[in-house]
Motif scaffolding. Structure first.
Motif, PDB file in Angstrom:
ATOM      1  N   ASN A   1       0.666  -1.754  -0.119  1.00 26.90           N
ATOM      2  CA  ASN A   1       0.249  -0.129  -0.101  1.00 26.90           C
ATOM      3  C   ASN A   1       1.008   1.563   0.004  1.00 26.90           C
ATOM      4  O   ASN A   1       0.493   2.060   0.723  1.00 26.90           O
ATOM      5  CB  ASN A   1      -0.396   0.058   1.007  1.00 26.90           C
TER       6      ASN A   1
ATOM      7  N   ASN B   1       4.173   2.158   1.118  1.00 27.90           N
ATOM      8  CA  ASN B   1       5.029   1.955   2.185  1.00 27.90           C
ATOM      9  C   ASN B   1       6.017   2.803   1.472  1.00 27.90           C
ATOM     10  O   ASN B   1       6.808   2.838   0.606  1.00 27.90           O
ATOM     11  CB  ASN B   1       5.127   0.952   2.329  1.00 27.90           C
TER      12      ASN B   1
ATOM     13  N   ALA C   1       1.859  11.426  -1.403  1.00 25.13           N
ATOM     14  CA  ALA C   1       2.295   9.518  -0.468  1.00 25.13           C
ATOM     15  C   ALA C   1       2.005   9.023  -2.450  1.00 25.13           C
ATOM     16  O   ALA C   1       2.145   7.375  -2.342  1.00 25.13           O
ATOM     17  CB  ALA C   1       1.297   9.720  -0.120  1.00 25.13           C
TER      18      ALA C   1
ATOM     19  N   ALA D   1      -0.085   5.464   3.467  1.00 29.24           N
ATOM     20  CA  ALA D   1       0.809   6.289   4.951  1.00 29.24           C
ATOM     21  C   ALA D   1       1.995   7.109   4.311  1.00 29.24           C
ATOM     22  O   ALA D   1       2.853   6.955   3.405  1.00 29.24           O
ATOM     23  CB  ALA D   1       1.456   5.283   5.411  1.00 29.24           C
ATOM     24  N   ARG D   2       2.330   7.686   5.252  1.00 24.94           N
ATOM     25  CA  ARG D   2       3.134   8.215   6.302  1.00 24.94           C
ATOM     26  C   ARG D   2       5.087   8.172   6.515  1.00 24.94           C
ATOM     27  O   ARG D   2       4.526   6.796   7.793  1.00 24.94           O
ATOM     28  CB  ARG D   2       3.555  10.079   5.496  1.00 24.94           C
ATOM     29  N   ASN D   3       5.711   8.405   6.357  1.00 21.86           N
ATOM     30  CA  ASN D   3       7.436   7.795   7.420  1.00 21.86           C
ATOM     31  C   ASN D   3       7.030   8.682   8.771  1.00 21.86           C
ATOM     32  O   ASN D   3       8.050   7.691   9.259  1.00 21.86           O
ATOM     33  CB  ASN D   3       8.075   7.737   6.441  1.00 21.86           C
ATOM     34  N   GLY D   4       6.617   9.222   8.790  1.00 24.45           N
ATOM     35  CA  GLY D   4       6.133   9.600  10.613  1.00 24.45           C
ATOM     36  C   GLY D   4       7.785  10.684  10.773  1.00 24.45           C
ATOM     37  O   GLY D   4       7.223  11.019  11.926  1.00 24.45           O
TER      38      GLY D   4
END
Length: 314
Positions: free
Chosen positions: A124, A126, A194, A200-203
């Motif tokens: 998804n 990543n 994204a 999701a994002r890497n934070g």
């Protein structure tokens, strides 16, 4: 007995195919960026099929499916060029040393890239895998560049044209350039593009990691300026021109990077920045090759016959 038919490949054709391989691999980086920038990263939600029931995009998937599937099809075009280059290397005579391993590396790098791309879909999008996908493309481009340079050089030993400390400085500059590319993938993984709204994002904090990236760019530019001055000081004209080209590409890339940051990352500028990343890598490799030259092999001189002493009749 029938003789096997050979299809000789000229050096000019081999050079064109190797150059086409560089261009194709850069192009697929740009089109891959377009997939992400149009939020089409999951236009085909699975891999290797496009959907669980179809290998191709369907009308129900809309524009995102067309964009993602189209990029997958471009992989085959890049692979065909890589295969043609490999076959040309095998057919070319006399075969230059080092060409075959490079041609094989480029050719095998295409399906390897496809697998990494498939993993990005299956995870998804990543952000860490997406970054790996980009860096793998950089590795294939580097191999394609080395292959092309080998096709334009004579088949002989290499000789340094600048002192050893400056060759070390050139390698350090390239290493810093690669690190800037790596950190750039972290910046991308923390930003808004994204590839899909649900990815999701890497934070990482976007502002902090962007500053780290900018610091690396400043270091890279400083090293490149040092290369220009040092090469000129020792009279290495060709290497100095290569370093000037690298510096110009870096400054252009830096301008695009700063403008996109302060204009909140418009998709067009992000795509241009991805193209610029490829050009920075190619320019850095150009500097590496400019620090040495390959001289053609010269045949050993024939021995000069020693005249026999004249004899006199008794």
């Amino acid at each position: 007995m029938m003789r096997s038919v050979r299809f000789p490949v000229s050096a000019a054709l081999l050079r064109r195919l190797a150059l086409a391989s560089i261009i194709a691999n850069v192009a697929i980086v740009v089109t891959g960026g377009a997939v992400r920038l149009t939020a089409s990263g999951l236009g085909c939600p699975t891999w290797p099929r496009c959907t669980d029931a179809s290998y191709v995009a369907t009308s129900e998937m809309g524009a995102h499916g067309v964009i993602e599937f189209g990029n997958r099809m471009l992989t085959f075009a890049v692979g065909v060029i890589a295969l043609a280059t490999l076959l040309a290397v095998l057919a070319h005579r006399p075969r230059r040393r080092g060409l075959l391993p490079l041609a094989v590396a480029v050719f095998l790098g295409i399906p390897a890239q496809a697998v990494v791309g498939g993993i990005t879909v299956l995870t998804n999008l990543n952000p860490w895998v997406v970054g790996l996908h980009f860096l793998a493309s950089m590795a294939v481009i580097a191999a394609a560049y080395a292959l092309w340079r080998r096709t334009v050089e004579p088949d002989g030993p290499t000789t340094p044209v600048v002192p050893a400390p400056l060759r070390t400085l050139a390698r350090l500059t390239t290493l810093v350039g690669v690190s800037v590319l790596v950190v750039g993938t972290w910046v991308t993984g923390s930003g808004p593009h994204a590839g899909d709204q649900g990815a999701a994002r890497n934070g990482l904090d976007p502002e902090t990691i962007s500053q780290v990236h900018a610091d690396g760019v400043f270091l890279l530019i400083g090293l490149s300026i040092a290369l220009v001055l040092a090469f000129r000081a020792v009279g290495a004209t060709r290497a100095a021109r290569a370093a000037v080209l690298l510096l110009a590409v870096e400054l252009s890339q830096g301008v695009v990077g700063f403008v996109q940051y302060f204009t909140h990352l418009p998709a067009v500028l992000v795509g241009a920045h991805m193209l610029g990343s490829c050009l920075v890598l190619l320019a850095a490799l150009h500097v590496q090759w400019a620090t040495r030259e390959r001289r053609p092999l010269t045949p050993a001189p024939l021995p000069i016959p020693t005249p026999e002493p004249a004899t006199t009749a008794a």
